[in-house]
Design a protein around this motif. Sequence first.
Motif, PDB file in Angstrom:
ATOM      1  N   HIS A 154       0.867  -1.181   0.000  1.00 15.12           N
ATOM      2  CA  HIS A 154       0.000   0.000   0.000  1.00 15.12           C
ATOM      3  C   HIS A 154       0.898   1.224   0.000  1.00 15.12           C
ATOM      4  O   HIS A 154       2.105   1.129   0.168  1.00 15.12           O
ATOM      5  CB  HIS A 154      -0.980   0.005   1.182  1.00 15.12           C
ATOM      6  CG  HIS A 154      -0.352  -0.011   2.542  1.00 15.12           C
ATOM      7  ND1 HIS A 154       0.183   1.100   3.129  1.00 15.12           N
ATOM      8  CD2 HIS A 154      -0.188  -1.016   3.440  1.00 15.12           C
ATOM      9  CE1 HIS A 154       0.638   0.806   4.330  1.00 15.12           C
ATOM     10  NE2 HIS A 154       0.436  -0.496   4.543  1.00 15.12           N
ATOM     11  N   GLY A 155       0.330   2.363  -0.234  1.00 14.56           N
ATOM     12  CA  GLY A 155       1.123   3.591  -0.309  1.00 14.56           C
ATOM     13  C   GLY A 155       1.138   4.203  -1.692  1.00 14.56           C
ATOM     14  O   GLY A 155       1.485   5.357  -1.861  1.00 14.56           O
ATOM     15  N   GLY A 156       0.771   3.406  -2.699  1.00 20.40           N
ATOM     16  CA  GLY A 156       0.580   3.973  -4.025  1.00 20.40           C
ATOM     17  C   GLY A 156       1.791   3.936  -4.934  1.00 20.40           C
ATOM     18  O   GLY A 156       2.918   3.653  -4.507  1.00 20.40           O
ATOM     19  N   MET A 157       1.530   4.230  -6.208  1.00 18.62           N
ATOM     20  CA  MET A 157       2.535   4.185  -7.269  1.00 18.62           C
ATOM     21  C   MET A 157       2.411   5.467  -8.081  1.00 18.62           C
ATOM     22  O   MET A 157       1.320   5.984  -8.272  1.00 18.62           O
ATOM     23  CB  MET A 157       2.283   2.965  -8.168  1.00 18.62           C
ATOM     24  CG  MET A 157       2.178   1.663  -7.387  1.00 18.62           C
ATOM     25  SD  MET A 157       1.579   0.270  -8.393  1.00 18.62           S
ATOM     26  CE  MET A 157      -0.168   0.665  -8.561  1.00 18.62           C
ATOM     27  N   ILE A 158       3.546   5.958  -8.572  1.00 14.88           N
ATOM     28  CA  ILE A 158       3.574   7.225  -9.306  1.00 14.88           C
ATOM     29  C   ILE A 158       4.137   6.983 -10.702  1.00 14.88           C
ATOM     30  O   ILE A 158       5.208   6.371 -10.851  1.00 14.88           O
ATOM     31  CB  ILE A 158       4.445   8.273  -8.585  1.00 14.88           C
ATOM     32  CG1 ILE A 158       3.937   8.531  -7.158  1.00 14.88           C
ATOM     33  CG2 ILE A 158       4.511   9.568  -9.389  1.00 14.88           C
ATOM     34  CD1 ILE A 158       2.663   9.299  -7.059  1.00 14.88           C
ATOM     35  N   LEU A 159       3.448   7.480 -11.732  1.00 11.69           N
ATOM     36  CA  LEU A 159       3.932   7.403 -13.118  1.00 11.69           C
ATOM     37  C   LEU A 159       4.511   8.753 -13.514  1.00 11.69           C
ATOM     38  O   LEU A 159       3.821   9.773 -13.480  1.00 11.69           O
ATOM     39  CB  LEU A 159       2.777   7.024 -14.057  1.00 11.69           C
ATOM     40  CG  LEU A 159       3.111   6.985 -15.546  1.00 11.69           C
ATOM     41  CD1 LEU A 159       4.114   5.880 -15.867  1.00 11.69           C
ATOM     42  CD2 LEU A 159       1.834   6.806 -16.373  1.00 11.69           C
ATOM     43  N   VAL A 160       5.807   8.754 -13.887  1.00 13.07           N
ATOM     44  CA  VAL A 160       6.494   9.970 -14.337  1.00 13.07           C
ATOM     45  C   VAL A 160       7.270   9.631 -15.608  1.00 13.07           C
ATOM     46  O   VAL A 160       8.164   8.774 -15.581  1.00 13.07           O
ATOM     47  CB  VAL A 160       7.465  10.516 -13.270  1.00 13.07           C
ATOM     48  CG1 VAL A 160       8.143  11.795 -13.767  1.00 13.07           C
ATOM     49  CG2 VAL A 160       6.748  10.766 -11.954  1.00 13.07           C
ATOM     50  N   ASP A 161       6.928  10.264 -16.720  1.00 12.51           N
ATOM     51  CA  ASP A 161       7.656  10.089 -17.980  1.00 12.51           C
ATOM     52  C   ASP A 161       7.807   8.610 -18.363  1.00 12.51           C
ATOM     53  O   ASP A 161       8.885   8.159 -18.757  1.00 12.51           O
ATOM     54  CB  ASP A 161       9.037  10.743 -17.907  1.00 12.51           C
ATOM     55  CG  ASP A 161       8.935  12.258 -17.738  1.00 12.51           C
ATOM     56  OD1 ASP A 161       7.945  12.843 -18.191  1.00 12.51           O
ATOM     57  OD2 ASP A 161       9.855  12.849 -17.140  1.00 12.51           O
ATOM     58  N   GLY A 162       6.717   7.875 -18.224  1.00  5.79           N
ATOM     59  CA  GLY A 162       6.720   6.478 -18.643  1.00  5.79           C
ATOM     60  C   GLY A 162       7.338   5.508 -17.652  1.00  5.79           C
ATOM     61  O   GLY A 162       7.407   4.305 -17.918  1.00  5.79           O
ATOM     62  N   LYS A 163       7.783   6.010 -16.507  1.00  2.00           N
ATOM     63  CA  LYS A 163       8.391   5.163 -15.482  1.00  2.00           C
ATOM     64  C   LYS A 163       7.499   5.147 -14.245  1.00  2.00           C
ATOM     65  O   LYS A 163       6.984   6.185 -13.828  1.00  2.00           O
ATOM     66  CB  LYS A 163       9.786   5.668 -15.096  1.00  2.00           C
ATOM     67  CG  LYS A 163      10.717   5.926 -16.299  1.00  2.00           C
ATOM     68  CD  LYS A 163      11.004   4.656 -17.074  1.00  2.00           C
ATOM     69  CE  LYS A 163      12.035   4.881 -18.174  1.00  2.00           C
ATOM     70  NZ  LYS A 163      11.496   5.621 -19.342  1.00  2.00           N
ATOM     71  N   ILE A 164       7.332   3.970 -13.654  1.00  2.00           N
ATOM     72  CA  ILE A 164       6.555   3.845 -12.427  1.00  2.00           C
ATOM     73  C   ILE A 164       7.509   3.742 -11.243  1.00  2.00           C
ATOM     74  O   ILE A 164       8.425   2.918 -11.237  1.00  2.00           O
ATOM     75  CB  ILE A 164       5.641   2.611 -12.473  1.00  2.00           C
ATOM     76  CG1 ILE A 164       4.555   2.810 -13.539  1.00  2.00           C
ATOM     77  CG2 ILE A 164       4.997   2.352 -11.108  1.00  2.00           C
ATOM     78  CD1 ILE A 164       3.683   1.602 -13.760  1.00  2.00           C
ATOM     79  N   TYR A 165       7.281   4.588 -10.255  1.00  3.60           N
ATOM     80  CA  TYR A 165       8.056   4.568  -9.016  1.00  3.60           C
ATOM     81  C   TYR A 165       7.129   4.103  -7.896  1.00  3.60           C
ATOM     82  O   TYR A 165       5.974   4.522  -7.816  1.00  3.60           O
ATOM     83  CB  TYR A 165       8.599   5.961  -8.694  1.00  3.60           C
ATOM     84  CG  TYR A 165       9.534   6.510  -9.743  1.00  3.60           C
ATOM     85  CD1 TYR A 165      10.914   6.299  -9.662  1.00  3.60           C
ATOM     86  CD2 TYR A 165       9.053   7.242 -10.828  1.00  3.60           C
ATOM     87  CE1 TYR A 165      11.780   6.801 -10.618  1.00  3.60           C
ATOM     88  CE2 TYR A 165       9.909   7.739 -11.807  1.00  3.60           C
ATOM     89  CZ  TYR A 165      11.269   7.518 -11.692  1.00  3.60           C
ATOM     90  OH  TYR A 165      12.121   8.005 -12.654  1.00  3.60           O
ATOM     91  N   LEU A 166       7.651   3.257  -7.031  1.00  2.92           N
ATOM     92  CA  LEU A 166       6.830   2.713  -5.961  1.00  2.92           C
ATOM     93  C   LEU A 166       7.698   2.228  -4.811  1.00  2.92           C
ATOM     94  O   LEU A 166       8.903   2.052  -4.961  1.00  2.92           O
ATOM     95  CB  LEU A 166       5.982   1.546  -6.474  1.00  2.92           C
ATOM     96  CG  LEU A 166       6.675   0.232  -6.836  1.00  2.92           C
ATOM     97  CD1 LEU A 166       5.692  -0.934  -6.784  1.00  2.92           C
ATOM     98  CD2 LEU A 166       7.269   0.292  -8.249  1.00  2.92           C
ATOM     99  N   GLY A 167       7.046   2.019  -3.674  1.00  4.31           N
ATOM    100  CA  GLY A 167       7.667   1.276  -2.596  1.00  4.31           C
ATOM    101  C   GLY A 167       7.256  -0.172  -2.757  1.00  4.31           C
ATOM    102  O   GLY A 167       6.068  -0.487  -2.756  1.00  4.31           O
ATOM    103  N   SER A 168       8.219  -1.066  -2.925  1.00  3.66           N
ATOM    104  CA  SER A 168       7.922  -2.457  -3.264  1.00  3.66           C
ATOM    105  C   SER A 168       8.201  -3.385  -2.091  1.00  3.66           C
ATOM    106  O   SER A 168       9.146  -3.176  -1.330  1.00  3.66           O
ATOM    107  CB  SER A 168       8.763  -2.887  -4.474  1.00  3.66           C
ATOM    108  OG  SER A 168       8.416  -4.190  -4.906  1.00  3.66           O
ATOM    109  N   GLY A 169       7.377  -4.416  -1.955  1.00  5.67           N
ATOM    110  CA  GLY A 169       7.575  -5.423  -0.922  1.00  5.67           C
ATOM    111  C   GLY A 169       6.489  -5.400   0.124  1.00  5.67           C
ATOM    112  O   GLY A 169       5.936  -4.342   0.459  1.00  5.67           O
TER     113      GLY A 169
END
Length: 267
Positions: A154-169
């Motif tokens: 949980h905490g969400g995912m961010i899309l910036v310039d075709g790349k997804i950034y997230l906290g994983s695990g």
Amino acid sequence: SGWGFSESPLVDGDHLVCTPGAPDALIVALNKSTGDLVWKTDISGVDLGEKGKEGAGYGSLVISNAGGVKQYVQMTGHGLVGVSAKDGKFLWNYNRIANGTANIPTPVVSGDYVFGSTGYKDGGSALLKLEPDGAGIAVTEVYHYSSKELQNHHGGMILVDGKIYLGSGHNNGFPQCVDMLSGELLWGKQRGAGSGSAAIVYGDGNLYFRYEDHTMALVEANPEKYLLKGSFRLDSSNGKSWPHPVIQNGKLYLRDQGELLVYDVRE
């Protein structure tokens, strides 16, 4: 569930759209001024798959125009679902990444694509391509990762310039960067500045990671490498630090149970 309804309702034009999760009203649109029912999504008799469980998830609705059809996309108890924004008609679903405990992250949409992720041992991540199919929508799985390989608890995912950034695990916010279209894992997952799950927001080329242990971290939205630019501890500590951060007019807003913290982040 002890968490109750956890979504942020979507206001779209004259309508307020939300996810009761009932078989005859999975998603509903209400007149935002009067509360009158405009339409509801009836999934009675629709097979949403074996994984997961009935009802709503914990994510929020997003608008997509994939396949040339304006639709609302949501993460439900049985995984990803798309319904027509015009009348609430059920269009498509994807069950493979649903888990049996809690399906939480809000989907990421871009063009004809939808990226979804859930945590726990039986969750995972996937990119879907949506295309017109007669009066409906056809769904193609572009790629899939097991929850061991890639998951946002949980905490969400961010899309910036075709790349997804997230906290994983699971129960972790290990910073990670993924190319959305190819699925290439560009960097991460690696230990960040804090511990526990991380809720994130984007602003001015940077990602703000809010960790469960009350650590805030500033990470450059850089697809080449993980670059930590600074971190600090919040000025309160009221249980698990989970609420999503918000940035508005140069200020960072952080709810911590009954307290609201505001930091000037212009510089």
